[in-house]
Write an enzyme that holds these catalytic residues in place. Sequence first.
Site, mmCIF file in Angstrom:
data_model
loop_
_atom_site.group_PDB
_atom_site.id
_atom_site.type_symbol
_atom_site.label_atom_id
_atom_site.label_comp_id
_atom_site.label_asym_id
_atom_site.label_seq_id
_atom_site.Cartn_x
_atom_site.Cartn_y
_atom_site.Cartn_z
ATOM 1 N N ASP A 30 0.821 -1.213 0.000
ATOM 2 C CA ASP A 30 0.000 0.000 0.000
ATOM 3 C C ASP A 30 0.856 1.264 0.000
ATOM 4 O OD1 ASP A 30 -2.414 1.367 -0.012
ATOM 5 O OD2 ASP A 30 -2.486 1.484 2.172
ATOM 6 N N ASN B 174 -10.792 -2.963 -5.357
ATOM 7 C CA ASN B 174 -10.052 -1.942 -6.116
ATOM 8 C C ASN B 174 -10.688 -1.611 -7.474
ATOM 9 O OD1 ASN B 174 -6.833 -2.989 -4.786
ATOM 10 N ND2 ASN B 174 -8.054 -1.219 -4.192
HETATM 11 C C1 IPE Z 1 -5.246 -2.714 -0.023
HETATM 12 O O1 IPE Z 1 -4.991 -1.369 -0.214
HETATM 13 C C2 IPE Z 1 -5.222 -3.433 -1.333
HETATM 14 C C3 IPE Z 1 -3.912 -3.575 -1.957
HETATM 15 C C4 IPE Z 1 -2.776 -3.135 -1.473
HETATM 16 C C5 IPE Z 1 -3.909 -4.282 -3.203
HETATM 17 P P1 IPE Z 1 -6.176 -0.311 -0.379
HETATM 18 O O2 IPE Z 1 -5.520 1.001 -0.566
HETATM 19 O O3 IPE Z 1 -7.106 -0.764 -1.429
HETATM 20 O O4 IPE Z 1 -6.909 -0.422 1.033
HETATM 21 P P2 IPE Z 1 -7.784 0.644 1.814
HETATM 22 O O5 IPE Z 1 -8.814 1.169 0.840
HETATM 23 O O6 IPE Z 1 -6.868 1.719 2.280
HETATM 24 O O7 IPE Z 1 -8.366 -0.110 2.958
HETATM 25 C C1 IPE Z 2 -1.638 0.118 -3.300
HETATM 26 O O1 IPE Z 2 -1.400 1.482 -3.399
HETATM 27 C C2 IPE Z 2 -1.877 -0.539 -4.637
HETATM 28 C C3 IPE Z 2 -3.286 -0.892 -4.872
HETATM 29 C C4 IPE Z 2 -4.237 -0.824 -3.998
HETATM 30 C C5 IPE Z 2 -3.617 -1.359 -6.188
HETATM 31 P P1 IPE Z 2 -2.597 2.525 -3.403
HETATM 32 O O2 IPE Z 2 -2.952 2.829 -4.810
HETATM 33 O O3 IPE Z 2 -3.709 2.078 -2.532
HETATM 34 O O4 IPE Z 2 -1.863 3.776 -2.754
HETATM 35 P P2 IPE Z 2 -2.502 4.831 -1.789
HETATM 36 O O5 IPE Z 2 -3.006 4.099 -0.594
HETATM 37 O O6 IPE Z 2 -3.583 5.520 -2.544
HETATM 38 O O7 IPE Z 2 -1.361 5.733 -1.458
HETATM 39 MG MG MG Z 3 -4.138 2.389 -0.544
#
Ligand code: IPE
Ligand code: IPE
Ligand code: MG
Length: 220
Positions: free
Chosen positions: A12, A60
């Site tokens: 993340d 996602n």
């Molecule tokens: C969790 O991250 C999913 C992945 C890293 C693939 P998210 O960014 O989707 O999670 P939330 O929305 O902060 O809980």
């Molecule tokens: C994790 O990074 C990757 C996926 C969830 C696909 P994010 O895209 O959630 O990154 P933040 O949380 O917005 O910084």
């Molecule tokens: Mg995220």
Amino acid sequence: MTIPRHIGIIMDGNGRWAESRRLQRALGHKQGAEAFRTLAYYCRDIGMDYLTVYAFSTENWKRDKSEVSAILRILEDYLIEAIEKMAREGLRMRILGDTAPLSERLRKLIAEAHAIADTYTGFTANLCVNYGGRDEILRAAKKSSETGKTFEDCLDTTGLPDPELIIRPGGEQRLSNFLLWQSAYSELYFTNTLWPDFTPKDLDKAIKWYNERDRRFGGR
Ligand code: IPE
Ligand code: IPE
Ligand code: MG
């Protein structure tokens, strides 16, 4: 120092990494894929058996179409690279999650990567794509009742030991639907480092922290 056999990572912080540099979020995902590549080789080298990373969740899909397609494109490029080099580099790559909604092209690449992974043993990197812990449990329950196989044999992680350690970079302290069944007794490590900045040194720190835990499993 005990090296865990299986570590899970919720990758993340890609978006925030990019936004803080005034870059497009897709570039954060690209940089995140680089961090994954480096870390996977490192996990192989220190003698782990499995690394399972969360790349794209069942939730996602709620993101902008352009971001979703950027992530899936990066995955496609990564699979092409893995198919080409993984046998030579002693790394097996598997995809966990419900692949049915993915494009035919991606599903073909996944099947190809799995076919190669089946021909040898050794370190395995599992990439969770369209993965959600709740979805996995529902699919496994259905499959188990249809086939008579045990529930655990129907999970995406069949045959794997539960992760001893789950790491979440990016500052949030939640599982966000990652390995809900398998994490029952995992040690949970959180760090503010954003995923694209996560290095083998950060993994060392997490493993050191893991070694200081007293794992009781309900005993005393
Ligand atoms: C969790 O991250 C999913 C992945 C890293 C693939 P998210 O960014 O989707 O999670 P939330 O929305 O902060 O809980
Ligand atoms: C994790 O990074 C990757 C996926 C969830 C696909 P994010 O895209 O959630 O990154 P933040 O949380 O917005 O910084
Ligand atoms: Mg995220």
